[in-house]
Design a protein around this motif. Structure first.
Motif, PDB file in Angstrom:
ATOM      1  N   VAL A 209      63.943 120.599 -43.676  1.00 54.07           N
ATOM      2  CA  VAL A 209      64.458 119.289 -43.241  1.00 54.07           C
ATOM      3  C   VAL A 209      64.577 119.244 -41.717  1.00 54.07           C
ATOM      4  O   VAL A 209      64.124 118.285 -41.071  1.00 54.07           O
ATOM      5  CB  VAL A 209      65.819 118.988 -43.899  1.00 54.07           C
ATOM      6  N   ILE A 210      65.195 120.268 -41.131  1.00 60.89           N
ATOM      7  CA  ILE A 210      65.364 120.306 -39.673  1.00 60.89           C
ATOM      8  C   ILE A 210      64.010 120.327 -38.975  1.00 60.89           C
ATOM      9  O   ILE A 210      63.779 119.610 -37.992  1.00 60.89           O
ATOM     10  CB  ILE A 210      66.212 121.532 -39.255  1.00 60.89           C
ATOM     11  N   PHE A 211      63.091 121.144 -39.493  1.00 63.33           N
ATOM     12  CA  PHE A 211      61.759 121.261 -38.890  1.00 63.33           C
ATOM     13  C   PHE A 211      61.025 119.925 -38.936  1.00 63.33           C
ATOM     14  O   PHE A 211      60.426 119.494 -37.947  1.00 63.33           O
ATOM     15  CB  PHE A 211      60.956 122.342 -39.618  1.00 63.33           C
ATOM     16  N   ASN A 212      61.081 119.238 -40.086  1.00 65.08           N
ATOM     17  CA  ASN A 212      60.398 117.951 -40.237  1.00 65.08           C
ATOM     18  C   ASN A 212      60.989 116.891 -39.312  1.00 65.08           C
ATOM     19  O   ASN A 212      60.263 116.085 -38.709  1.00 65.08           O
ATOM     20  CB  ASN A 212      60.456 117.479 -41.689  1.00 65.08           C
ATOM     21  N   GLN A 213      62.328 116.878 -39.210  1.00 68.04           N
ATOM     22  CA  GLN A 213      62.979 115.895 -38.341  1.00 68.04           C
ATOM     23  C   GLN A 213      62.610 116.118 -36.872  1.00 68.04           C
ATOM     24  O   GLN A 213      62.332 115.168 -36.133  1.00 68.04           O
ATOM     25  CB  GLN A 213      64.505 115.966 -38.512  1.00 68.04           C
ATOM     26  N   LEU A 214      62.620 117.385 -36.457  1.00 65.03           N
ATOM     27  CA  LEU A 214      62.248 117.702 -35.074  1.00 65.03           C
ATOM     28  C   LEU A 214      60.779 117.389 -34.811  1.00 65.03           C
ATOM     29  O   LEU A 214      60.409 116.939 -33.724  1.00 65.03           O
ATOM     30  CB  LEU A 214      62.532 119.175 -34.767  1.00 65.03           C
ATOM     31  N   ASP A 215      59.929 117.636 -35.808  1.00 65.33           N
ATOM     32  CA  ASP A 215      58.504 117.353 -35.664  1.00 65.33           C
ATOM     33  C   ASP A 215      58.268 115.850 -35.485  1.00 65.33           C
ATOM     34  O   ASP A 215      57.459 115.426 -34.648  1.00 65.33           O
ATOM     35  CB  ASP A 215      57.751 117.866 -36.889  1.00 65.33           C
ATOM     36  N   LYS A 216      58.987 115.029 -36.259  1.00 66.46           N
ATOM     37  CA  LYS A 216      58.880 113.571 -36.114  1.00 66.46           C
ATOM     38  C   LYS A 216      59.390 113.123 -34.740  1.00 66.46           C
ATOM     39  O   LYS A 216      58.794 112.261 -34.089  1.00 66.46           O
ATOM     40  CB  LYS A 216      59.688 112.871 -37.213  1.00 66.46           C
ATOM     41  N   LEU A 217      60.503 113.737 -34.321  1.00 67.28           N
ATOM     42  CA  LEU A 217      61.074 113.394 -33.019  1.00 67.28           C
ATOM     43  C   LEU A 217      60.126 113.775 -31.887  1.00 67.28           C
ATOM     44  O   LEU A 217      59.991 113.054 -30.894  1.00 67.28           O
ATOM     45  CB  LEU A 217      62.421 114.100 -32.844  1.00 67.28           C
ATOM     46  N   ALA A 218      59.466 114.938 -32.034  1.00 71.90           N
ATOM     47  CA  ALA A 218      58.537 115.411 -31.001  1.00 71.90           C
ATOM     48  C   ALA A 218      57.357 114.455 -30.834  1.00 71.90           C
ATOM     49  O   ALA A 218      56.848 114.271 -29.723  1.00 71.90           O
ATOM     50  CB  ALA A 218      58.038 116.808 -31.345  1.00 71.90           C
TER      51      ALA A 218
ATOM     52  N   THR B 260      60.451 122.963 -27.913  1.00 75.43           N
ATOM     53  CA  THR B 260      61.122 124.255 -27.729  1.00 75.43           C
ATOM     54  C   THR B 260      62.016 124.571 -28.924  1.00 75.43           C
ATOM     55  O   THR B 260      62.044 125.709 -29.394  1.00 75.43           O
ATOM     56  CB  THR B 260      61.956 124.235 -26.431  1.00 75.43           C
ATOM     57  N   PHE B 261      62.743 123.566 -29.418  1.00 74.17           N
ATOM     58  CA  PHE B 261      63.594 123.780 -30.594  1.00 74.17           C
ATOM     59  C   PHE B 261      62.752 124.109 -31.829  1.00 74.17           C
ATOM     60  O   PHE B 261      63.164 124.893 -32.688  1.00 74.17           O
ATOM     61  CB  PHE B 261      64.468 122.558 -30.845  1.00 74.17           C
ATOM     62  N   ILE B 262      61.571 123.498 -31.922  1.00 77.07           N
ATOM     63  CA  ILE B 262      60.660 123.825 -33.032  1.00 77.07           C
ATOM     64  C   ILE B 262      60.233 125.286 -32.951  1.00 77.07           C
ATOM     65  O   ILE B 262      60.174 125.996 -33.960  1.00 77.07           O
ATOM     66  CB  ILE B 262      59.440 122.885 -33.011  1.00 77.07           C
ATOM     67  N   LYS B 263      59.962 125.753 -31.725  1.00 77.23           N
ATOM     68  CA  LYS B 263      59.597 127.171 -31.547  1.00 77.23           C
ATOM     69  C   LYS B 263      60.743 128.088 -31.973  1.00 77.23           C
ATOM     70  O   LYS B 263      60.515 129.155 -32.557  1.00 77.23           O
ATOM     71  CB  LYS B 263      59.243 127.434 -30.074  1.00 77.23           C
ATOM     72  N   ILE B 264      61.977 127.671 -31.654  1.00 75.61           N
ATOM     73  CA  ILE B 264      63.138 128.483 -32.041  1.00 75.61           C
ATOM     74  C   ILE B 264      63.233 128.581 -33.558  1.00 75.61           C
ATOM     75  O   ILE B 264      63.475 129.666 -34.115  1.00 75.61           O
ATOM     76  CB  ILE B 264      64.428 127.887 -31.443  1.00 75.61           C
ATOM     77  N   ILE B 265      63.051 127.461 -34.250  1.00 77.63           N
ATOM     78  CA  ILE B 265      63.113 127.473 -35.718  1.00 77.63           C
ATOM     79  C   ILE B 265      61.969 128.307 -36.287  1.00 77.63           C
ATOM     80  O   ILE B 265      62.163 129.074 -37.243  1.00 77.63           O
ATOM     81  CB  ILE B 265      63.055 126.024 -36.258  1.00 77.63           C
TER      82      ILE B 265
END
Length: 346
Positions: free
Chosen positions: A37-46, A56-61
């Motif tokens: 869920v977090i990865f998908n939300q960040l991917d959409k935001l990116a 960068t947050f995606i890389k951290i996850i």
């Protein structure tokens, strides 16, 4: 054949093992679902934003690998079991080491992002940001290791004291090197000059080619390379022509004493017209300033709107040519050192 759930195996009943298994499966599903869920939300935001902080947050996850989630699920499940003291210590140690490792990796990714963002520069100017990044990462890993040892029950007070004494010894032995190192930090952050600037230090002058950790190298006008220690540069007075936005030019010229007053009054206007007609110049003033021994002296001031020295010489040469041409048309004679001797016949 029925199974007695109250049967005890290694200090735990079968029922407790089944509960632990159920907790493991549920925990694993929940953890992976949260990650997804977090990865998908960040991917959409990116995709919607122009900034790269979300990348960068995606890389951290992504740096948190599946085995870590599996271990967390195992750890949550064994909390319901009666483990031996040794087994509990092993699981706790693994958790502390793994958590510290993941936190350090996450902060390391952030450090890389901040260093690249704050200090873009080209490859020649990357030495200092990379050094800063390595120092921060080394400090981070040191703190992480000390935290691990502390949580594992190791007394780190004596270890820290030993590191402190060792650090003092190293600092005393490498005093000059450390002085240059800290001076390079000062040069990098304060930026008294940058690569490409033309500077004068004492009697030495040249174009800055490289700002290193210990030394700075400049290329002299004659072609040779001059090497300064960074400490020497931070304690010296530096003239930086690279920071000059415009050049103030002042020069004097003289005309002969025989020049009529009417023509003398024309000279400021003639010079003003000449300078204003040339691009990249800003006229300031022209004044009749002095009665010299062999000349009536005028002082001319103008500004050149470029720091380029060759451009300055080209423009100043053009001004000199046009002044001579204008004076020749007006019949104004430029003075030169002369002496007039009067002889008394008596």
């Amino acid at each position: 054949m029925s199974i007695n759930l109250s049967t005890t195996i290694f200090h735990n009943t079968i029922q407790e093992y089944l509960i632990a298994l159920a907790i493991f499966i549920i925990s694993l599903i929940v953890l992976k679902a949260i990650r997804t869920v977090i990865f998908n939300q960040l991917d959409k935001l990116a995709k919607k934003t122009k900034t790269d902080i979300d990348d960068t947050f995606i890389k951290i996850i992504q740096s948190v690998k599946p085995p870590f989630y599996s271990f967390l699920a195992v750890y949550f499940s064994i909390l319901t079991l009666n483990l031996t003291p040794l087994a509990s210590k092993i699981f706790n140690a693994i958790l502390i080491i793994w958590l510290t490792y993941q936190v350090v990796i996450a902060i390391q990714i952030l450090i890389n992002y901040i260093v690249k963002k704050k200090f873009p520069g080209d490859k020649k100017d990357r030495a200092m940001p990379e050094l800063i990044g390595k120092i921060l990462k080394g400090t981070l890993w040191t703190i992480g290791i000390l935290l691990i040892l502390s949580n594992l029950g190791v007394n780190i007070s004596s270890l820290i004291a030993g590191l402190g004494i060792g650090g003092v010894a190293v600092a005393l032995a490498a005093q000059n090197i450390l002085s240059d190192l800290f001076s390079s930090f000062s040069i990098y952050f304060d930026k008294p000059f940058e690569i490409g600037d033309f500077i004068i230090v004492g009697t030495m002058m040249g174009t800055v080619e490289k700002i290193g950790i210990k030394t700075t190298r400049i290329r002299a006008l004659q072609g040779e390379e001059i090497i300064f220690s960074n400490q020497q540069l931070t304690t010296s007075q530096i003239q930086n022509f690279g920071k000059m936005k415009e050049r103030r030019v002042i020069f004097r010229l003289g005309v002969v004493y025989q020049t009529p007053t009417e023509k003398l009054k024309k000279i400021p206007h003639l010079i003003q017209e000449i300078i204003q007609a040339i691009k990249l110049t800003r006229f300031d003033r022209t004044h009749f300033v002095k009665f010299d021994n062999s000349a009536l002296t005028f002082e001319v001031v103008y500004y050149l709107q470029t720091p380029d020295y060759n451009k300055y010489m080209d423009i100043h040469q053009a001004i000199n040519f046009q002044i001579k041409e204008s004076f020749e048309k007006e019949g104004i004679e430029i003075a030169y050192p002369t002496q007039t001797i009067y002889l008394n016949k008596n």
